[in-house]
Scaffold this motif. Sequence first.
Motif, PDB file in Angstrom:
ATOM      1  N   ARG A  16      37.488  28.584  40.844  1.00 37.35           N
ATOM      2  CA  ARG A  16      37.437  29.871  41.639  1.00 37.35           C
ATOM      3  C   ARG A  16      36.698  30.826  40.790  1.00 37.35           C
TER       4      ARG A  16
ATOM      5  N   VAL B  15      39.571  36.937  44.527  1.00 40.42           N
ATOM      6  CA  VAL B  15      39.381  35.476  44.412  1.00 40.42           C
ATOM      7  C   VAL B  15      38.720  34.754  45.341  1.00 40.42           C
TER       8      VAL B  15
ATOM      9  N   GLU C 120      49.924  31.938  41.069  1.00 37.45           N
ATOM     10  CA  GLU C 120      48.612  32.690  40.879  1.00 37.45           C
ATOM     11  C   GLU C 120      48.500  33.041  39.386  1.00 37.45           C
TER      12      GLU C 120
ATOM     13  N   ALA D 125      44.386  37.231  34.883  1.00 35.21           N
ATOM     14  CA  ALA D 125      43.727  38.321  35.422  1.00 35.21           C
ATOM     15  C   ALA D 125      44.177  39.607  34.637  1.00 35.21           C
TER      16      ALA D 125
ATOM     17  N   VAL E 252      36.741  34.852  40.106  1.00 40.08           N
ATOM     18  CA  VAL E 252      37.547  36.259  39.965  1.00 40.08           C
ATOM     19  C   VAL E 252      36.655  37.266  39.720  1.00 40.08           C
TER      20      VAL E 252
ATOM     21  N   GLN F 266      38.917  33.308  50.963  1.00 37.35           N
ATOM     22  CA  GLN F 266      38.810  34.343  50.032  1.00 37.35           C
ATOM     23  C   GLN F 266      40.010  35.420  50.240  1.00 37.35           C
TER      24      GLN F 266
END
Length: 599
Positions: free
Chosen positions: A268, A285, A246, A251, A270, A219
Amino acid sequence: MSSKKIRKSKEHPKPFHSTIMFVFSMLSIVSIVLVTLVLYRQFAGVSRDKTVESTKQLMEQTVENLEEYLTRMRNISDTAYYNAIKEVDIFSQASEIQDQLKLLYEANKNSVRSIAVYGQGGSLLMAEPLARQKEDPDVTKQSWYTNAVEKVENLHFSTPHIQNLFDDGSMKYYWVISLSRVVELTNQGKLQHGVILVDMDYSSISRMMKQINTTSSGQYYYLCDSRGEIIYHPRQIQIRDGIAAENSAEAAAYRDGVYEDRLDGETRQVVVETVSYTGWKLVGVIPESTLTRGLASLRYFLLLMVLVLIMILVWINRVISLRISRPIMKLNQSVTEYEAGQAPDIFIGGSLEVWHLGRSIQKSYEQIDHLMKEIVTEQSERRKSELAALQSQINPHFLYNTLDSIMWMVEGEQNEKASFMIDQLAKLLRLSLSGGHTIISVADEIRHATSYMNIQKARYKDAFTVRYDIAPEVKDCCTSKLILQPILENAVNYGIDPEDDIGEITVGGCLDGGRVILWVEDNGPGMPEEEAELVLTDTKRVQKKGSGIGLINIHHRMQILFGKEYGVRTDTGKEEGMKVSVIFPAVPFTEENRRRLES
């Protein structure tokens, strides 16, 4: 009458009612598994929620720390403007302003690298600490300056960059985040716009982020701006060098909350939190492996419990059902032996249901076996006769013309050309015979087509050129022989003008999704679309030139060998020329595959 029925029923095999016990056992096992799965899913959901909630709490605390730090930087900018610059003549009282900026810098030098004031056109008016501005930077082109000028009502925070404005003689380079804003400056009673720049020390933000990126579970947390530009990331160097990636742009578009995404094939969770004043996003994350890592011991315990219970139930059921299942096993064994090619000697015995089933299967297999032999024999003979009939349509007209050309060359003492023609004709005939086989490799078919076109070029005195564009991987596939020669013959007869020396014919081949595509393309006058539709459907069509072997011949041969979804395709969508393609499955050419296709 009822007594006779009872006695008759006793003479037949017993019913298969004992299998009910087996059904009960299976229902018990299924129930145990379902209950275990439900418990596991509930516990896993609670564990996931707890992990996400703890992540959100940590991020909220971090966001508060970041906002507190950024508020302090904003206060520095406000103090510099409202206490030192506003309502003061920037030129006549420059020394007093410089002194106040110095006091402000000294009070915050642990978190601030520089404070500077720029006038119209990007001219430096004053800076603290005192340092000489470098000659090369044009501040009007730097993002912190352009952002401030474009949106004068806002404060603007840049992404991390190396401070490149001032030369303090130490030859050190500092990573900073620039806070810029447009302000009003007074110059001899006149107002003009300027820009205040506060360069914040990036290490302060970096320390905050490093404090929360200490877990070894996979994480991690990173910081990006509203456009997805990375401000801090534990793998920032790898991302900058292209080694890692990334989803920061995605995001940055999220609102505060929890989302699911995928990166490099991994799912994942988020978590997104927005930093006030800046539009920055703090992103946490949580890889799927992190969420499931703590559940491993629970899975092992539940699995062990289920296995123990199943073993107990299976042992009890085995004792009860062994006698019941034995006839079914014998029936299954006899059916398996029949499927392996042995005689249809099906087991008949056991309970009433098994006895009747075995008797019915025995009779059905005998009938199916008899019918299949008749169908296979009939279809095999029919297929061979159809292929032979299609193959026999090869007309000797081309052979007569070739021999006539050779005789003409010999009489004209063109011995080398005649020798070349004879060699090519020998190769052509050898490949045409192919040892009596109808299935050859694509490589042999290309060699046959090459020999044929060499003869045609000699006959037509090189009135055209031939180009071969065959992918190497298609040459080891199976095909029916003599599929390219008729198409090439049509290309020569219809697409080449002997009086013109610019004729071009292309022979190509490639793999496309498990299929082989061979094509012949010429640059001749082409064919009307309505006529092209008939070449594959009109069985009574008679060719005006050539051997009389139409495309429908090849189309039928390929469909007989490989199926209705394959065959010949024509392309008349171009302004000139004609393209004919033959499509068939990519079957590797081996002796076993050749025999299978021919039989």
